[in-house]
Design a protein around this motif. Sequence first.
Motif, PDB file in Angstrom:
ATOM      1  N   ALA A  65       0.830  -1.204   0.000  1.00  0.00           N
ATOM      2  CA  ALA A  65       0.000   0.000   0.000  1.00  0.00           C
ATOM      3  C   ALA A  65       0.866   1.256   0.000  1.00  0.00           C
ATOM      4  CB  ALA A  65      -0.933  -0.005   1.214  1.00  0.00           C
ATOM      5  N   LEU A  66       1.932   1.237   0.781  1.00  0.00           N
ATOM      6  CA  LEU A  66       2.811   2.406   0.846  1.00  0.00           C
ATOM      7  C   LEU A  66       3.551   2.625  -0.469  1.00  0.00           C
ATOM      8  CD1 LEU A  66       4.020   1.901   4.492  1.00  0.00           C
ATOM      9  CD2 LEU A  66       2.753   3.881   3.615  1.00  0.00           C
ATOM     10  N   PHE A  67       3.947   1.550  -1.132  1.00  0.00           N
ATOM     11  CA  PHE A  67       4.553   1.705  -2.451  1.00  0.00           C
ATOM     12  C   PHE A  67       3.530   2.249  -3.441  1.00  0.00           C
ATOM     13  CE2 PHE A  67       7.969  -0.921  -0.725  1.00  0.00           C
ATOM     14  CZ  PHE A  67       9.066  -0.239  -1.230  1.00  0.00           C
ATOM     15  N   GLY A  68       2.287   1.823  -3.285  1.00  0.00           N
ATOM     16  CA  GLY A  68       1.219   2.393  -4.115  1.00  0.00           C
ATOM     17  C   GLY A  68       1.092   3.890  -3.911  1.00  0.00           C
ATOM     18  N   PHE A  69       1.147   4.320  -2.655  1.00  0.00           N
ATOM     19  CA  PHE A  69       1.121   5.757  -2.371  1.00  0.00           C
ATOM     20  C   PHE A  69       2.284   6.455  -3.058  1.00  0.00           C
ATOM     21  CE2 PHE A  69      -1.681   5.240   1.400  1.00  0.00           C
ATOM     22  CZ  PHE A  69      -2.557   6.274   1.116  1.00  0.00           C
ATOM     23  N   GLY A  70       3.449   5.864  -2.924  1.00  0.00           N
ATOM     24  CA  GLY A  70       4.625   6.483  -3.522  1.00  0.00           C
ATOM     25  C   GLY A  70       4.496   6.644  -5.024  1.00  0.00           C
ATOM     26  N   VAL A  71       4.012   5.610  -5.676  1.00  0.00           N
ATOM     27  CA  VAL A  71       3.887   5.634  -7.128  1.00  0.00           C
ATOM     28  C   VAL A  71       2.782   6.582  -7.586  1.00  0.00           C
ATOM     29  CG1 VAL A  71       3.235   4.221  -9.140  1.00  0.00           C
ATOM     30  CG2 VAL A  71       4.870   3.339  -7.455  1.00  0.00           C
ATOM     31  N   PHE A  72       1.627   6.525  -6.937  1.00  0.00           N
ATOM     32  CA  PHE A  72       0.467   7.271  -7.423  1.00  0.00           C
ATOM     33  C   PHE A  72       0.298   8.655  -6.802  1.00  0.00           C
ATOM     34  CE2 PHE A  72      -0.626   2.836  -8.304  1.00  0.00           C
ATOM     35  CZ  PHE A  72      -0.841   2.940  -9.669  1.00  0.00           C
ATOM     36  N   ALA A  73       0.811   8.858  -5.580  1.00  0.00           N
ATOM     37  CA  ALA A  73       0.605  10.141  -4.907  1.00  0.00           C
ATOM     38  C   ALA A  73       1.904  10.903  -4.680  1.00  0.00           C
ATOM     39  CB  ALA A  73      -0.109   9.927  -3.575  1.00  0.00           C
ATOM     40  N   GLY A  74       3.030  10.244  -4.910  1.00  0.00           N
ATOM     41  CA  GLY A  74       4.315  10.910  -4.719  1.00  0.00           C
ATOM     42  C   GLY A  74       5.066  10.362  -3.515  1.00  0.00           C
ATOM     43  N   TRP A  75       6.371  10.388  -3.637  1.00  0.00           N
ATOM     44  CA  TRP A  75       7.242   9.859  -2.592  1.00  0.00           C
ATOM     45  C   TRP A  75       7.530  10.945  -1.553  1.00  0.00           C
ATOM     46  CZ3 TRP A  75       7.869   4.805  -2.316  1.00  0.00           C
ATOM     47  CH2 TRP A  75       7.625   4.047  -3.461  1.00  0.00           C
ATOM     48  N   THR A  76       6.577  11.153  -0.665  1.00  0.00           N
ATOM     49  CA  THR A  76       6.736  12.168   0.373  1.00  0.00           C
ATOM     50  C   THR A  76       7.579  11.628   1.525  1.00  0.00           C
ATOM     51  OG1 THR A  76       4.767  11.469   1.588  1.00  0.00           O
ATOM     52  CG2 THR A  76       4.440  13.084  -0.197  1.00  0.00           C
ATOM     53  N   ALA A  77       8.001  12.534   2.375  1.00  0.00           N
ATOM     54  CA  ALA A  77       8.753  12.126   3.559  1.00  0.00           C
ATOM     55  C   ALA A  77       7.911  11.205   4.434  1.00  0.00           C
ATOM     56  CB  ALA A  77       9.199  13.353   4.346  1.00  0.00           C
ATOM     57  N   THR A  78       6.618  11.472   4.514  1.00  0.00           N
ATOM     58  CA  THR A  78       5.740  10.633   5.326  1.00  0.00           C
ATOM     59  C   THR A  78       5.704   9.203   4.807  1.00  0.00           C
ATOM     60  OG1 THR A  78       4.364  12.540   5.886  1.00  0.00           O
ATOM     61  CG2 THR A  78       3.384  10.374   6.209  1.00  0.00           C
ATOM     62  N   VAL A  79       5.648   9.042   3.492  1.00  0.00           N
ATOM     63  CA  VAL A  79       5.655   7.696   2.912  1.00  0.00           C
ATOM     64  C   VAL A  79       6.945   6.974   3.296  1.00  0.00           C
ATOM     65  CG1 VAL A  79       5.708   6.373   0.753  1.00  0.00           C
ATOM     66  CG2 VAL A  79       4.083   8.253   1.016  1.00  0.00           C
ATOM     67  N   PHE A  80       8.080   7.654   3.213  1.00  0.00           N
ATOM     68  CA  PHE A  80       9.345   7.032   3.570  1.00  0.00           C
ATOM     69  C   PHE A  80       9.404   6.670   5.059  1.00  0.00           C
ATOM     70  CE2 PHE A  80      10.880   9.074  -0.414  1.00  0.00           C
ATOM     71  CZ  PHE A  80      11.280   7.908  -1.058  1.00  0.00           C
ATOM     72  N   VAL A  81       8.884   7.543   5.907  1.00  0.00           N
ATOM     73  CA  VAL A  81       8.847   7.236   7.345  1.00  0.00           C
ATOM     74  C   VAL A  81       7.991   6.008   7.602  1.00  0.00           C
ATOM     75  CG1 VAL A  81       7.987   8.062   9.584  1.00  0.00           C
ATOM     76  CG2 VAL A  81       9.354   9.576   8.134  1.00  0.00           C
ATOM     77  N   LEU A  82       6.818   5.953   6.968  1.00  0.00           N
ATOM     78  CA  LEU A  82       5.921   4.813   7.157  1.00  0.00           C
ATOM     79  C   LEU A  82       6.519   3.522   6.606  1.00  0.00           C
ATOM     80  CD1 LEU A  82       2.508   6.545   6.395  1.00  0.00           C
ATOM     81  CD2 LEU A  82       3.359   5.772   8.628  1.00  0.00           C
ATOM     82  N   ILE A  83       7.223   3.608   5.489  1.00  0.00           N
ATOM     83  CA  ILE A  83       7.913   2.427   4.950  1.00  0.00           C
ATOM     84  C   ILE A  83       8.976   1.961   5.940  1.00  0.00           C
ATOM     85  CG2 ILE A  83       9.547   1.652   3.172  1.00  0.00           C
ATOM     86  CD1 ILE A  83       7.871   3.321   1.150  1.00  0.00           C
ATOM     87  N   GLY A  84       9.715   2.892   6.515  1.00  0.00           N
ATOM     88  CA  GLY A  84      10.735   2.534   7.504  1.00  0.00           C
ATOM     89  C   GLY A  84      10.141   1.875   8.735  1.00  0.00           C
ATOM     90  N   LEU A  85       9.074   2.458   9.275  1.00  0.00           N
ATOM     91  CA  LEU A  85       8.425   1.878  10.456  1.00  0.00           C
ATOM     92  C   LEU A  85       7.884   0.483  10.160  1.00  0.00           C
ATOM     93  CD1 LEU A  85       6.486   4.991  11.824  1.00  0.00           C
ATOM     94  CD2 LEU A  85       8.537   3.933  12.807  1.00  0.00           C
ATOM     95  N   THR A  86       7.256   0.352   8.997  1.00  0.00           N
ATOM     96  CA  THR A  86       6.700  -0.944   8.611  1.00  0.00           C
ATOM     97  C   THR A  86       7.819  -1.964   8.402  1.00  0.00           C
ATOM     98  OG1 THR A  86       4.785   0.139   7.603  1.00  0.00           O
ATOM     99  CG2 THR A  86       5.230  -2.130   6.925  1.00  0.00           C
ATOM    100  N   GLY A  87       8.908  -1.532   7.806  1.00  0.00           N
ATOM    101  CA  GLY A  87      10.049  -2.430   7.619  1.00  0.00           C
ATOM    102  C   GLY A  87      10.595  -2.937   8.943  1.00  0.00           C
ATOM    103  N   VAL A  88      10.676  -2.066   9.931  1.00  0.00           N
ATOM    104  CA  VAL A  88      11.142  -2.482  11.260  1.00  0.00           C
ATOM    105  C   VAL A  88      10.155  -3.473  11.870  1.00  0.00           C
ATOM    106  CG1 VAL A  88      11.637  -1.703  13.615  1.00  0.00           C
ATOM    107  CG2 VAL A  88      12.493  -0.389  11.664  1.00  0.00           C
ATOM    108  N   MET A  89       8.861  -3.212  11.721  1.00  0.00           N
ATOM    109  CA  MET A  89       7.848  -4.132  12.242  1.00  0.00           C
ATOM    110  C   MET A  89       8.007  -5.521  11.622  1.00  0.00           C
ATOM    111  SD  MET A  89       4.517  -1.603  12.193  1.00  0.00           S
ATOM    112  CE  MET A  89       3.327  -2.842  12.701  1.00  0.00           C
ATOM    113  N   ILE A  90       8.192  -5.564  10.315  1.00  0.00           N
ATOM    114  CA  ILE A  90       8.349  -6.841   9.618  1.00  0.00           C
ATOM    115  C   ILE A  90       9.614  -7.559  10.089  1.00  0.00           C
ATOM    116  CG2 ILE A  90       8.830  -7.883   7.358  1.00  0.00           C
ATOM    117  CD1 ILE A  90       6.964  -5.667   6.173  1.00  0.00           C
TER     118      ILE A  90
END
Length: 150
Positions: A65-90
């Motif tokens: 979903a976050l990659f979808g946001f990045g592709v369709f809505a833009g790679w904002t700092a928030t998207v990168f933060v959320l990807i990082g948090l999710t990556g740590v969770m995984i």
Amino acid sequence: METLAAAVLTISAGIWIGAIVFQSAVVAPAVFVDLDEAAARSFLRTLFPRFFRLGLVCGALMLAALFGFGVFAGWTATVFVLIGLTGVMIFLEAISLAMVPQINTARDAGPAGEATFARLHRTSVFLTVAILLLGIAVLTIVAARAAAGI
């Protein structure tokens, strides 16, 4: 597409957080009250790998979903933060899943494995609490940014 990504992200994080809370507050206490030791052991050995795999599936859906946001809505700092948090969770969830056989072996060792079991179990609980808090952080960021767009 952004609405779909937001729904997948929110639902996946909610399921992951909900599973942690339900397992901790409902399942675990009931198991130790209502089942004898052999039944509890068998049940928990079936439950925990599935519990951790559910978290990994939720995490994968969150990342998609976050990659979808990045592709369709833009790679904002928030998207990168959320990807990082999710990556740590995984990552933490994968460690927890990998620990299951070691925890079982320590438990099966009886008194000789008590210290190892206690240490591994404590670590697993710590990782699960960390995942829970990170998941809450993800949902909080998403909720705070929902009006402005992620």
